[in-house]
Design a protein around this motif. Structure first.
Motif, PDB file in Angstrom:
ATOM      1  N   ARG A  25       0.859  -1.191   0.000  1.00  0.00           N
ATOM      2  CA  ARG A  25       0.000   0.000   0.000  1.00  0.00           C
ATOM      3  C   ARG A  25       0.893   1.239   0.000  1.00  0.00           C
ATOM      4  NH1 ARG A  25      -4.995  -0.663   0.426  1.00  0.00           N
ATOM      5  NH2 ARG A  25      -5.402   1.462   1.134  1.00  0.00           N
ATOM      6  N   LYS A  26       0.547   2.152  -0.875  1.00  0.00           N
ATOM      7  CA  LYS A  26       1.372   3.366  -0.999  1.00  0.00           C
ATOM      8  C   LYS A  26       0.490   4.508  -1.487  1.00  0.00           C
ATOM      9  CE  LYS A  26       4.825   6.217  -2.448  1.00  0.00           C
ATOM     10  NZ  LYS A  26       4.067   7.242  -3.135  1.00  0.00           N
ATOM     11  N   ARG A  27       0.644   5.663  -0.839  1.00  0.00           N
ATOM     12  CA  ARG A  27      -0.139   6.819  -1.245  1.00  0.00           C
ATOM     13  C   ARG A  27       0.698   7.693  -2.170  1.00  0.00           C
ATOM     14  NH1 ARG A  27      -1.845  10.251   3.624  1.00  0.00           N
ATOM     15  NH2 ARG A  27      -0.431  11.783   2.728  1.00  0.00           N
ATOM     16  N   ALA A  28       0.119   8.075  -3.319  1.00  0.00           N
ATOM     17  CA  ALA A  28       0.837   8.970  -4.233  1.00  0.00           C
ATOM     18  C   ALA A  28       1.020  10.323  -3.554  1.00  0.00           C
ATOM     19  CB  ALA A  28       0.059   9.118  -5.533  1.00  0.00           C
ATOM     20  N   GLY A  29       2.104  11.026  -3.933  1.00  0.00           N
ATOM     21  CA  GLY A  29       2.309  12.368  -3.378  1.00  0.00           C
ATOM     22  C   GLY A  29       3.348  12.401  -2.271  1.00  0.00           C
ATOM     23  N   ARG A  30       4.017  11.307  -2.042  1.00  0.00           N
ATOM     24  CA  ARG A  30       5.130  11.305  -1.087  1.00  0.00           C
ATOM     25  C   ARG A  30       6.065  10.151  -1.447  1.00  0.00           C
ATOM     26  NH1 ARG A  30       1.564   9.195   4.045  1.00  0.00           N
ATOM     27  NH2 ARG A  30       1.645   6.982   3.558  1.00  0.00           N
ATOM     28  N   THR A  31       7.316  10.280  -1.078  1.00  0.00           N
ATOM     29  CA  THR A  31       8.283   9.210  -1.318  1.00  0.00           C
ATOM     30  C   THR A  31       8.309   8.326  -0.080  1.00  0.00           C
ATOM     31  OG1 THR A  31       9.583  10.784  -2.589  1.00  0.00           O
ATOM     32  CG2 THR A  31      10.656   8.720  -2.015  1.00  0.00           C
ATOM     33  N   GLU A  32       8.201   7.024  -0.288  1.00  0.00           N
ATOM     34  CA  GLU A  32       8.250   6.107   0.857  1.00  0.00           C
ATOM     35  C   GLU A  32       9.501   5.247   0.780  1.00  0.00           C
ATOM     36  OE1 GLU A  32       4.776   3.887   1.893  1.00  0.00           O
ATOM     37  OE2 GLU A  32       3.438   5.615   1.607  1.00  0.00           O
ATOM     38  N   TYR A  33      10.077   5.037   1.948  1.00  0.00           N
ATOM     39  CA  TYR A  33      11.251   4.161   2.065  1.00  0.00           C
ATOM     40  C   TYR A  33      10.857   3.011   2.982  1.00  0.00           C
ATOM     41  CZ  TYR A  33      13.625   8.127   0.032  1.00  0.00           C
ATOM     42  OH  TYR A  33      13.999   9.153  -0.815  1.00  0.00           O
ATOM     43  N   GLN A  34      10.263   1.989   2.377  1.00  0.00           N
ATOM     44  CA  GLN A  34       9.863   0.842   3.192  1.00  0.00           C
ATOM     45  C   GLN A  34      11.067  -0.073   3.370  1.00  0.00           C
ATOM     46  OE1 GLN A  34       6.155  -1.004   2.483  1.00  0.00           O
ATOM     47  NE2 GLN A  34       5.084   0.925   2.187  1.00  0.00           N
ATOM     48  N   ARG A  35      11.027  -0.852   4.435  1.00  0.00           N
ATOM     49  CA  ARG A  35      12.117  -1.790   4.677  1.00  0.00           C
ATOM     50  C   ARG A  35      11.784  -3.112   4.011  1.00  0.00           C
ATOM     51  NH1 ARG A  35      10.235   2.031   6.811  1.00  0.00           N
ATOM     52  NH2 ARG A  35       9.420   1.077   8.681  1.00  0.00           N
ATOM     53  N   GLY A  36      12.763  -3.701   3.317  1.00  0.00           N
ATOM     54  CA  GLY A  36      12.498  -4.936   2.591  1.00  0.00           C
ATOM     55  C   GLY A  36      13.646  -5.933   2.698  1.00  0.00           C
ATOM     56  N   VAL A  37      13.307  -7.180   2.371  1.00  0.00           N
ATOM     57  CA  VAL A  37      14.335  -8.218   2.281  1.00  0.00           C
ATOM     58  C   VAL A  37      14.404  -8.617   0.810  1.00  0.00           C
ATOM     59  CG1 VAL A  37      15.059 -10.520   3.017  1.00  0.00           C
ATOM     60  CG2 VAL A  37      13.848  -9.018   4.624  1.00  0.00           C
ATOM     61  N   ALA A  38      15.558  -8.359   0.201  1.00  0.00           N
ATOM     62  CA  ALA A  38      15.726  -8.646  -1.225  1.00  0.00           C
ATOM     63  C   ALA A  38      16.537  -9.920  -1.396  1.00  0.00           C
ATOM     64  CB  ALA A  38      16.463  -7.491  -1.895  1.00  0.00           C
ATOM     65  N   GLU A  39      16.172 -10.689  -2.385  1.00  0.00           N
ATOM     66  CA  GLU A  39      16.990 -11.863  -2.703  1.00  0.00           C
ATOM     67  C   GLU A  39      16.924 -12.121  -4.211  1.00  0.00           C
ATOM     68  OE1 GLU A  39      13.300 -14.433  -2.782  1.00  0.00           O
ATOM     69  OE2 GLU A  39      13.800 -12.571  -1.760  1.00  0.00           O
ATOM     70  N   ARG A  40      17.947 -12.798  -4.728  1.00  0.00           N
ATOM     71  CA  ARG A  40      18.041 -13.042  -6.159  1.00  0.00           C
ATOM     72  C   ARG A  40      17.710 -14.501  -6.409  1.00  0.00           C
ATOM     73  NH1 ARG A  40      22.286 -11.761 -10.638  1.00  0.00           N
ATOM     74  NH2 ARG A  40      23.381 -13.617  -9.934  1.00  0.00           N
ATOM     75  N   ASP A  41      16.856 -14.780  -7.391  1.00  0.00           N
ATOM     76  CA  ASP A  41      16.505 -16.186  -7.642  1.00  0.00           C
ATOM     77  C   ASP A  41      17.517 -16.825  -8.600  1.00  0.00           C
ATOM     78  OD1 ASP A  41      15.854 -15.549 -10.258  1.00  0.00           O
ATOM     79  OD2 ASP A  41      13.683 -15.480  -9.897  1.00  0.00           O
ATOM     80  N   ALA A  42      17.281 -18.109  -8.910  1.00  0.00           N
ATOM     81  CA  ALA A  42      18.240 -18.875  -9.720  1.00  0.00           C
ATOM     82  C   ALA A  42      18.391 -18.306 -11.129  1.00  0.00           C
ATOM     83  CB  ALA A  42      17.800 -20.333  -9.790  1.00  0.00           C
ATOM     84  N   HIS A  43      17.413 -17.513 -11.583  1.00  0.00           N
ATOM     85  CA  HIS A  43      17.481 -16.932 -12.939  1.00  0.00           C
ATOM     86  C   HIS A  43      18.099 -15.533 -12.930  1.00  0.00           C
ATOM     87  CE1 HIS A  43      14.918 -20.291 -13.941  1.00  0.00           C
ATOM     88  NE2 HIS A  43      14.064 -19.902 -13.001  1.00  0.00           N
ATOM     89  N   GLY A  44      18.554 -15.096 -11.748  1.00  0.00           N
ATOM     90  CA  GLY A  44      19.186 -13.779 -11.680  1.00  0.00           C
ATOM     91  C   GLY A  44      18.193 -12.643 -11.459  1.00  0.00           C
ATOM     92  N   GLN A  45      16.954 -12.977 -11.237  1.00  0.00           N
ATOM     93  CA  GLN A  45      15.923 -11.956 -11.024  1.00  0.00           C
ATOM     94  C   GLN A  45      15.851 -11.574  -9.538  1.00  0.00           C
ATOM     95  OE1 GLN A  45      13.034 -10.413 -12.916  1.00  0.00           O
ATOM     96  NE2 GLN A  45      12.976  -9.448 -10.893  1.00  0.00           N
ATOM     97  N   TRP A  46      15.799 -10.269  -9.248  1.00  0.00           N
ATOM     98  CA  TRP A  46      15.673  -9.816  -7.859  1.00  0.00           C
ATOM     99  C   TRP A  46      14.207  -9.774  -7.436  1.00  0.00           C
ATOM    100  CZ3 TRP A  46      19.467  -8.982  -4.316  1.00  0.00           C
ATOM    101  CH2 TRP A  46      20.779  -8.912  -4.806  1.00  0.00           C
ATOM    102  N   HIS A  47      13.975 -10.225  -6.192  1.00  0.00           N
ATOM    103  CA  HIS A  47      12.638 -10.149  -5.584  1.00  0.00           C
ATOM    104  C   HIS A  47      12.781  -9.440  -4.256  1.00  0.00           C
ATOM    105  CE1 HIS A  47      10.931 -13.142  -8.364  1.00  0.00           C
ATOM    106  NE2 HIS A  47      12.162 -13.618  -8.355  1.00  0.00           N
TER     107      HIS A  47
END
Ligand code: AMP
Ligand code: MG
Length: 455
Positions: free
Chosen positions: A387-409
């Motif tokens: 969920r994100k409201r337009a009209g402001r920049t949000e810096y949410q905290r996330g856990v990123a990982e790369r799958d076997a095909h090199g794609q980031w999630h």
């Protein structure tokens, strides 16, 4: 009057170390920036204003090469020599005159005239029927311009000559040219560079053992709030331990700042004023946390207006909406005594970190004399709707990982509340949701900023 750190006392806001090119006060200046709206200031506009007020320190120190790690180079380093200093072999093999390749369409036969090792050159001359045994890094013998790797040759039974296929290589192959790494007279490193491991090695390769760097920026910080307790104090009902001073200390250290921890200051005008003035007297930049949101804003505002040039912004940003930015002085009135740039960060622990990285970090680097590089941003597919409201920049905290095909999630951490510091510890990136972006669907791509390199 000159302070210990070489800062100059100012008689008026527009003079001295942090004189601004266009305007007298921050308020006047800010209003001239595109998109200026103190009630919903876009992050990019806030960054643009801050950038203009971040004047670099000028003092220079000469340090030994090892002490230059993480410091800001004060002047270009011009290479005094060619690196490498001579043409040399890139392979273990045999050096010869490239024209010999044209003498036969099938095999080239050469007799071995001598040997060159790294540090032990071959002193003689050869003709196109000869070659010199060479090891990697050995100076190319006179006249030779080509090296055939030993894997490609057939050595005669008596080890006096070699044979290899003429089509196996071209003239000039496997030769490193003098100056190919660094050419004499050219800038090897530019002023403003934050020195890394490779740079220390690079300067060593030029024979340079000392460098001029800018003096470290001095940053004072304190926390405000009657509810705050320092470590070691008992936690009575309603109080919390002061964590911001620890995150601020750590973030400043990672940026190689000289830090000055002024502790916890009570929510009392006299105590705040004394702390701000003493901070301005001894530091280039003053960071505070807490006391800039609506409840206490008026109180802090009044105080800062009496001896600072401070704008209270409500950033179009989450977390980190309230932020005070400007200048404070060690004297009794704006413009009196020593100046310092001032950032009044929000109190919430996550908001402190986000505003530090998105607003303060670049200013500190610029004031240190560094040429900041844009932080790398990757695209990642969101594992869930956001969920994100337009009209402001949000810096949410996330856990990123790369799958076997090199794609980031990326997966947002559970709570996105600005008070939940564990979300920062759990996360490995910010999910950056731009000013105009709205809700994100599962699978949709978002920008992420990895903490590695940032935190
Ligand atoms: P404030 O901006 O002063 O209203 O503070 C907002 C929230 O952040 C309140 O819940 C404070 O208790 C909390 N807070 C403020 N400063 C700190 C600090 N230094 N360490 C931990 N929490 C803090
Ligand atoms: Mg408070």
């Amino acid at each position: 009057m000159k302070s210990r750190s070489g800062r100059t006392a100012t008689a008026a806001p527009a003079s001295g170390r942090d004189a601004q090119p266009f305007m007298t006060t921050l308020n006047e200046f800010s209003r001239c920036v595109a998109q200026y709206d103190p009630h919903a200031l876009p992050v990019s506009a806030a960054q643009a204003i801050v950038r203009q007020w971040a004047a670099p320190v000028t003092a220079v120190e000469r340090v030994a090469l090892r002490d230059a790690l993480g410091r800001v180079l004060a002047a270009d380093i011009v290479s005094p020599i060619d690196v490498p200093s001579h043409d040399n072999s890139a392979m273990d093999g045999y050096a010869f005159i490239g024209a010999a390749l044209a003498t036969s369409e099938s095999a080239v036969d050469l007799t071995i005239a001598g040997k060159a090792l790294a540090g032990h050159p071959f002193a003689g001359h050869i003709d196109t029927t000869q070659c010199v045994r060479v090891m990697t890094g050995a100076c190319m013998p006179a006249d030779c311009d080509t090296v055939v790797p030993q894997e490609l040759v057939e050595l005669s039974a008596d080890s006096t000559s070699i044979r290899f296929a003429a089509g196996a290589l071209r003239a000039g192959a496997n030769r490193r040219l003098a100056g190919e790494d660094l050419a004499r007279g050219h800038a090897a490193l530019r002023a403003g560079r934050i020195m890394r491991a490779s740079d220390l090695g690079l300067l060593a390769s030029l024979g340079i053992g000392e460098v001029n760097v800018r003096r470290r920026l001095r940053v004072a910080f304190f926390s405000t709030g009657d509810e705050l307790r320092s470590l070691g104090e008992p936690l009575d009902p309603g109080s919390v331990y002061d964590s911001n001073r620890y995150t601020l200390f750590a973030m400043l250290r990672r940026l190689n700042m000289d830090t000055l921890d002024l502790g916890v200051v009570r929510d009392e005008p006299a105590a705040l004023e004394a702390a701000l003035r003493s901070a301005a007297a001894s530091a280039d930049v003053v960071l505070t946390s807490g006391g800039v949101s609506v409840g206490e804003a008026d109180f802090t505002k009044q105080l800062l207006q009496t001896f600072g040039d401070v704008a209270f912004w409500s950033l179009a940003m989450r977390p980190g909406r309230p932020l005070a930015f400007g200048r404070v002085w060690s004297g009794e009135h704006p413009g009196l005594g020593l100046p310092a740039l001032f950032f009044g960060l929000p109190g919430n622990p996550v908001a402190v970190m986000v505003t530090f990285y998105q607003i303060v970090r670049e200013a500190l680097l610029l004031m240190s004399g560094a040429t900041p590089q844009a932080l790398p941003v990757l695209r990642a597919a969101s594992r869930q709707t956001i969920r994100k409201r337009a009209g402001r920049t949000e810096y949410q905290r996330g856990v990123a990982e790369r799958d076997a095909h090199g794609q980031w999630h990326v997966t947002p951490t559970g709570s996105q509340s600005s008070g939940v510091l564990s979300s920062m510890s759990e996360a490995n990136c910010f999910i950056v949701l731009g000013h105009d972006e709205a809700d994100i669907a599962e699978g949709e791509h978002v920008d992420i900023m990895l903490f590695d390199g940032l935190i």
